[in-house]
Design a protein around this motif. Structure first.
Motif, PDB file in Angstrom:
ATOM      1  N   PHE A 111     -43.904 -21.246  37.179  1.00 58.16           N
ATOM      2  CA  PHE A 111     -45.130 -21.477  36.254  1.00 58.16           C
ATOM      3  C   PHE A 111     -45.621 -22.782  36.031  1.00 58.16           C
ATOM      4  O   PHE A 111     -46.973 -23.122  35.879  1.00 58.16           O
ATOM      5  CB  PHE A 111     -44.645 -20.696  35.005  1.00 58.16           C
ATOM      6  CG  PHE A 111     -45.527 -20.888  33.778  1.00 58.16           C
ATOM      7  CD1 PHE A 111     -46.787 -20.154  33.651  1.00 58.16           C
ATOM      8  CD2 PHE A 111     -45.192 -21.863  32.775  1.00 58.16           C
ATOM      9  CE1 PHE A 111     -47.516 -20.444  32.434  1.00 58.16           C
ATOM     10  CE2 PHE A 111     -45.898 -21.963  31.577  1.00 58.16           C
ATOM     11  CZ  PHE A 111     -47.240 -21.565  31.665  1.00 58.16           C
ATOM     12  N   LEU A 112     -44.711 -23.699  35.996  1.00 60.51           N
ATOM     13  CA  LEU A 112     -44.984 -25.223  35.926  1.00 60.51           C
ATOM     14  C   LEU A 112     -45.937 -25.660  36.755  1.00 60.51           C
ATOM     15  O   LEU A 112     -46.799 -26.384  36.689  1.00 60.51           O
ATOM     16  CB  LEU A 112     -43.934 -25.978  35.275  1.00 60.51           C
ATOM     17  CG  LEU A 112     -43.088 -25.839  34.121  1.00 60.51           C
ATOM     18  CD1 LEU A 112     -41.833 -26.618  34.136  1.00 60.51           C
ATOM     19  CD2 LEU A 112     -43.879 -25.945  33.116  1.00 60.51           C
ATOM     20  N   SER A 144     -51.940 -19.583  29.332  1.00 61.31           N
ATOM     21  CA  SER A 144     -51.617 -18.430  28.992  1.00 61.31           C
ATOM     22  C   SER A 144     -52.000 -17.377  29.835  1.00 61.31           C
ATOM     23  O   SER A 144     -51.316 -16.387  30.157  1.00 61.31           O
ATOM     24  CB  SER A 144     -52.152 -17.905  27.481  1.00 61.31           C
ATOM     25  OG  SER A 144     -51.914 -19.168  26.739  1.00 61.31           O
ATOM     26  N   SER A 145     -53.411 -17.538  30.441  1.00 58.04           N
ATOM     27  CA  SER A 145     -53.680 -16.358  31.328  1.00 58.04           C
ATOM     28  C   SER A 145     -52.794 -16.582  32.754  1.00 58.04           C
ATOM     29  O   SER A 145     -52.659 -15.435  33.256  1.00 58.04           O
ATOM     30  CB  SER A 145     -55.341 -16.661  31.814  1.00 58.04           C
ATOM     31  OG  SER A 145     -55.538 -18.164  32.417  1.00 58.04           O
ATOM     32  N   ILE A 146     -52.368 -17.694  32.943  1.00 55.80           N
ATOM     33  CA  ILE A 146     -51.563 -17.860  34.228  1.00 55.80           C
ATOM     34  C   ILE A 146     -50.260 -17.077  33.807  1.00 55.80           C
ATOM     35  O   ILE A 146     -49.844 -16.387  34.797  1.00 55.80           O
ATOM     36  CB  ILE A 146     -51.188 -19.358  34.550  1.00 55.80           C
ATOM     37  CG1 ILE A 146     -52.760 -19.977  35.242  1.00 55.80           C
ATOM     38  CG2 ILE A 146     -49.989 -19.526  35.516  1.00 55.80           C
ATOM     39  CD1 ILE A 146     -52.514 -21.441  35.093  1.00 55.80           C
ATOM     40  N   ALA A 147     -49.711 -17.252  32.868  1.00 55.61           N
ATOM     41  CA  ALA A 147     -48.400 -16.674  32.419  1.00 55.61           C
ATOM     42  C   ALA A 147     -48.387 -15.157  32.178  1.00 55.61           C
ATOM     43  O   ALA A 147     -47.388 -14.479  32.765  1.00 55.61           O
ATOM     44  CB  ALA A 147     -47.979 -17.338  30.900  1.00 55.61           C
ATOM     45  N   ILE A 148     -49.535 -14.502  31.732  1.00 58.84           N
ATOM     46  CA  ILE A 148     -49.902 -13.300  31.788  1.00 58.84           C
ATOM     47  C   ILE A 148     -49.756 -12.590  33.363  1.00 58.84           C
ATOM     48  O   ILE A 148     -49.485 -11.748  33.800  1.00 58.84           O
ATOM     49  CB  ILE A 148     -51.228 -12.712  31.155  1.00 58.84           C
ATOM     50  CG1 ILE A 148     -50.863 -13.138  29.608  1.00 58.84           C
ATOM     51  CG2 ILE A 148     -51.680 -11.444  31.245  1.00 58.84           C
ATOM     52  CD1 ILE A 148     -52.269 -12.814  28.696  1.00 58.84           C
ATOM     53  N   THR A 149     -50.516 -13.540  33.912  1.00 59.79           N
ATOM     54  CA  THR A 149     -50.545 -12.942  35.556  1.00 59.79           C
ATOM     55  C   THR A 149     -49.432 -13.089  36.159  1.00 59.79           C
ATOM     56  O   THR A 149     -49.116 -12.362  36.964  1.00 59.79           O
ATOM     57  CB  THR A 149     -51.706 -14.030  36.274  1.00 59.79           C
ATOM     58  OG1 THR A 149     -52.896 -14.177  35.567  1.00 59.79           O
ATOM     59  CG2 THR A 149     -52.056 -13.589  37.544  1.00 59.79           C
ATOM     60  N   GLY A 156     -44.550 -17.769  26.223  1.00 61.96           N
ATOM     61  CA  GLY A 156     -43.060 -17.679  26.214  1.00 61.96           C
ATOM     62  C   GLY A 156     -42.900 -16.039  26.482  1.00 61.96           C
ATOM     63  O   GLY A 156     -41.938 -15.648  27.286  1.00 61.96           O
ATOM     64  N   PHE A 157     -43.603 -15.220  25.797  1.00 63.64           N
ATOM     65  CA  PHE A 157     -43.276 -13.915  25.897  1.00 63.64           C
ATOM     66  C   PHE A 157     -43.553 -13.422  27.408  1.00 63.64           C
ATOM     67  O   PHE A 157     -42.752 -12.350  27.891  1.00 63.64           O
ATOM     68  CB  PHE A 157     -44.132 -13.253  24.930  1.00 63.64           C
ATOM     69  CG  PHE A 157     -44.195 -11.694  25.102  1.00 63.64           C
ATOM     70  CD1 PHE A 157     -42.976 -10.813  24.544  1.00 63.64           C
ATOM     71  CD2 PHE A 157     -45.297 -11.071  25.628  1.00 63.64           C
ATOM     72  CE1 PHE A 157     -42.822  -9.270  24.796  1.00 63.64           C
ATOM     73  CE2 PHE A 157     -45.130  -9.408  25.663  1.00 63.64           C
ATOM     74  CZ  PHE A 157     -43.998  -8.914  25.477  1.00 63.64           C
ATOM     75  N   SER A 158     -44.748 -14.002  27.915  1.00 61.07           N
ATOM     76  CA  SER A 158     -45.071 -13.311  29.109  1.00 61.07           C
ATOM     77  C   SER A 158     -43.970 -13.896  30.180  1.00 61.07           C
ATOM     78  O   SER A 158     -43.817 -13.182  31.340  1.00 61.07           O
ATOM     79  CB  SER A 158     -46.482 -14.025  29.616  1.00 61.07           C
ATOM     80  OG  SER A 158     -47.388 -13.500  28.862  1.00 61.07           O
ATOM     81  N   PHE A 214     -60.094 -17.582  36.677  1.00 52.86           N
ATOM     82  CA  PHE A 214     -59.429 -18.814  37.209  1.00 52.86           C
ATOM     83  C   PHE A 214     -57.869 -18.792  36.999  1.00 52.86           C
ATOM     84  O   PHE A 214     -56.903 -18.774  38.039  1.00 52.86           O
ATOM     85  CB  PHE A 214     -59.736 -19.966  36.572  1.00 52.86           C
ATOM     86  CG  PHE A 214     -59.046 -21.439  37.239  1.00 52.86           C
ATOM     87  CD1 PHE A 214     -59.346 -21.877  38.452  1.00 52.86           C
ATOM     88  CD2 PHE A 214     -58.044 -21.878  36.374  1.00 52.86           C
ATOM     89  CE1 PHE A 214     -58.904 -23.030  38.750  1.00 52.86           C
ATOM     90  CE2 PHE A 214     -57.743 -23.140  36.762  1.00 52.86           C
ATOM     91  CZ  PHE A 214     -58.022 -23.718  37.877  1.00 52.86           C
ATOM     92  N   GLY A 215     -57.295 -18.284  35.882  1.00 49.99           N
ATOM     93  CA  GLY A 215     -55.939 -17.748  35.512  1.00 49.99           C
ATOM     94  C   GLY A 215     -55.328 -17.022  36.605  1.00 49.99           C
ATOM     95  O   GLY A 215     -54.226 -17.279  37.622  1.00 49.99           O
ATOM     96  N   PRO A 216     -55.936 -15.868  36.588  1.00 49.12           N
ATOM     97  CA  PRO A 216     -55.278 -14.889  37.778  1.00 49.12           C
ATOM     98  C   PRO A 216     -55.516 -15.248  39.035  1.00 49.12           C
ATOM     99  O   PRO A 216     -54.440 -15.038  39.798  1.00 49.12           O
ATOM    100  CB  PRO A 216     -56.293 -13.546  37.459  1.00 49.12           C
ATOM    101  CG  PRO A 216     -56.635 -13.829  35.898  1.00 49.12           C
ATOM    102  CD  PRO A 216     -56.648 -15.057  35.664  1.00 49.12           C
ATOM    103  N   ALA A 217     -56.404 -16.027  39.303  1.00 50.18           N
ATOM    104  CA  ALA A 217     -56.505 -16.316  40.725  1.00 50.18           C
ATOM    105  C   ALA A 217     -55.395 -17.434  41.047  1.00 50.18           C
ATOM    106  O   ALA A 217     -54.803 -17.442  42.236  1.00 50.18           O
ATOM    107  CB  ALA A 217     -58.111 -16.906  40.965  1.00 50.18           C
ATOM    108  N   ILE A 218     -55.206 -18.315  40.221  1.00 54.69           N
ATOM    109  CA  ILE A 218     -53.998 -19.115  40.525  1.00 54.69           C
ATOM    110  C   ILE A 218     -52.654 -18.698  40.316  1.00 54.69           C
ATOM    111  O   ILE A 218     -51.987 -18.688  41.320  1.00 54.69           O
ATOM    112  CB  ILE A 218     -53.852 -20.370  39.366  1.00 54.69           C
ATOM    113  CG1 ILE A 218     -55.171 -21.153  39.536  1.00 54.69           C
ATOM    114  CG2 ILE A 218     -52.575 -21.230  39.414  1.00 54.69           C
ATOM    115  CD1 ILE A 218     -55.191 -22.491  38.373  1.00 54.69           C
TER     116      ILE A 218
END
Lengths: 242, 315
Positions: A100-101, A145-150, A227-229, A64-68
């Motif tokens: 991101f938000l 987090s998964s969205i930030a990484i993506t 934050g890091f991503s 889901f995170g990567p898909a968004i």
């Protein structure tokens, strides 16, 4: 702040102008509740808690995170609008945070769509309200987090599909690293590795928070990962230009 | 308004822009010419703050782009080469977004959007989604975005690319009109365009400036510039020799005789002698009572100049 909000608004509109966001929210809702009842044996557990519900969230976020998040920068690169955006009088980090938000709002909407399970559990018994709140917070942070990484991965490529695949792979590793089967396998011979696995894993932090254990380390870890991503996203975008 | 000094950009071992220095004042329209891959777009991307230069300085309206990028970018309107747009927005929504990022709010924003729509003839499609528009409309939508905050500096990367002849004309008039009050740099490889709207033309090749001047000035440097084409109707026998012996003339070319008509192209000794040469030819015809049916001084052609400067050492 103003610039972040302008970017946020545009990105959010763009999400909800597109059927993808609705489809993802519906899939998230169906999957998280369906898995709880079908595989999680929600009713047979005889336990008025949402532990079995939150159990599946890291696995769902893996996709889901990567898909968004996959469109966040890939789409800008593909359309060439990065050039437009970054020649406006705004900073790259404002664009990154705003985007991101907006993705986080889609995530929040998806979580909100599962609210009926909260009513169900209150109807069936007397659950611990704090556990539910901390479970939702943990779930949101893992999703974010998964969205930030993506987001960072999408800054690399103009191809959304390759971004999706790479991001899913990264999230998969991050979920699996703390999964009991994996840590139990590692613990006898490499105890340090098992601890590291736990401390970086989405799965472990999520399950800690879903059990109502609010220790500072989980939110701090997840927030610093975000934050890091996002910082990395900025570095990649700058790197791509020079 | 635009001051660029020693601007250099390397992409790995490749030098895209090599020590480029330029300055453009308000009221100047600078045409940026050069073959594909000469470094035009790279230079423009650096001027607009998109690409960081390897070395050199960019100062826009007194503000250093590298020190205070947001203040410098605020003075610039930029049309990127491919006219990128958010496909899922309407024309009006997109322009409103651009105006907001430019710091315009409320009524000022609505006015700015309205003006930009009117200036770029987009009123008919204002509520249309951008992905349904034809290329000409998209291009103009992106142009509208560039002028929405009435910037003092405009950087336009191939503003007429992909437009039909009518639209090209509209955009050229727009540039000419705006050029009176702004500093404009636009790139093109259509040479008539430079003659039509530029007060100054710069030709770059492989990242370096190879010519800089008004279009007329550049044309005069073309090899054929200054040559005089003549045609006599009743040419007597020795006329050809007389033409060869002209005081300001250097040589004859393309001599043709048909019956009693003689036509030729006479080259002056130096380009500065062109006018003297035509006067001399006229005087020759008058004193000998010859019928001169053509006397034309070649002002030079920009495309010829362009070819001469940019086709050397090409693989």
């Amino acid at each position: 702040m103003r610039n972040i909000f302008i970017i946020f608004k545009r990105e959010l509109k763009s999400y909800f102008n597109n059927p993808l966001a609705y489809v993802l929210i519906i899939i998230f809702s169906l999957l998280s509740m369906g898995l709880t009842f079908v595989i999680g044996d929600f009713l047979k557990m005889n336990d008025a808690s949402l532990t079995s519900f939150f159990f599946f969230h890291p696995w769902i976020y893996m996709i889901f995170g990567p898909a968004i998040g996959m469109r966040l920068w890939s789409e800008e690169h593909r359309m060439g609008t990065t050039e437009l955006l970054l020649t406006m009088p705004i900073s790259a980090w404002q664009a990154i945070v705003g985007k991101f938000l907006a993705a986080c709002v889609v995530l929040a909407a998806a979580l909100l769509s599962t609210i009926s399970i909260v009513f169900t559990v209150y109807y069936l018994g007397k659950p611990d309200g704090q556990m539910i709140v901390s479970g939702y917070i943990g779930s949101f942070l893992v999703g974010a987090s998964s969205i930030a990484i993506t987001c960072a991965i999408s800054a690399f490529t103009r191809n959304q599909i390759s971004c999706l695949l790479v991001a899913v792979a990264v999230c998969f590793v991050l979920v699996l690293a703390g999964f009991p089967r994996v840590t139990e396998f590692l613990r006898p011979n490499f105890p340090a590795l098992a601890d590291i696995g736990n401390s970086v894993s989405f799965w472990w932090h999520q399950s800690e928070m879903a059990r109502g254990i609010i220790r500072l380390q989980s939110p701090v870890y997840l927030l610093s990962l975000i934050g890091f991503s996002l910082y990395l996203t900025g570095v990649i975008i700058r790197g791509k230009r020079s | 308004m635009i001051d660029i000094a020693n601007l250099t950009k390397h992409f790995g071992p490749k030098v895209a822009v090599d020590n480029l220095s330029l300055s453009v004042q308000k009221g100047q329209v600078l045409g940026f010419l050069g073959p594909n891959g000469a470094g035009k777009s790279t230079a423009m991307r650096m001027i607009t703050g998109y690409l960081p230069p390897t070395s050199g300085s960019i100062v826009i309206g007194g503000i250093d782009m590298l020190e205070d990028p947001n203040a410098a970018k605020a003075l610039i309107g930029y049309l990127p080469e491919s006219a990128p747009l958010y496909q899922d927005m309407t024309v009006e929504g997109f322009l409103s977004f651009a105006a907001e990022l430019r710091g315009l709010d409320g009524q000022r924003r609505r006015d700015a959007v309205g003006n930009a729509l009117a200036t770029c003839f987009l009123e008919g499609v204002r509520r249309q989604s951008i992905d349904t528009l034809s290329k000409g409309y998209r291009h103009r939508t992106c142009l509208a975005q560039a002028i929405i905050h009435d910037p003092e500096v405009l950087i336009l990367d191939e503003p007429t690319d992909g437009l039909d002849p009518n639209q090209k004309d509209v955009v050229r008039n727009l540039i000419r009109h705006m050029g009176k009050t702004k500093a404009i740099i636009f790139s093109t490889h259509i040479l008539e365009e430079v003659e039509a709207c530029c007060t100054r033309a710069v030709i770059i090749d492989r990242g370096k400036v190879v010519a800089d001047g008004t279009p007329d000035h550049l044309k005069r440097h073309a090899a054929r510039a200054g040559s005089v084409t003549v045609r006599f109707q009743n040419a007597p026998g020795g006329l050809r020799q007389d033409l060869e012996k002209l005081k300001y003339g250097a040589r004859l070319e393309a001599v043709e005789t048909a019956g009693s008509t003689l036509s030729a192209v006479v080259y002056p000794k130096t380009k500065a002698d062109a006018s003297n040469l035509s006067a001399e030819i006229y005087e020759l015809a008058r004193s000998r009572n010859l019928a001169l049916s053509e006397l034309h001084e070649e002002p030079g052609r920009l495309d010829e100049m362009f070819r001469e400067l940019t086709s050397q050492n090409k693989v």
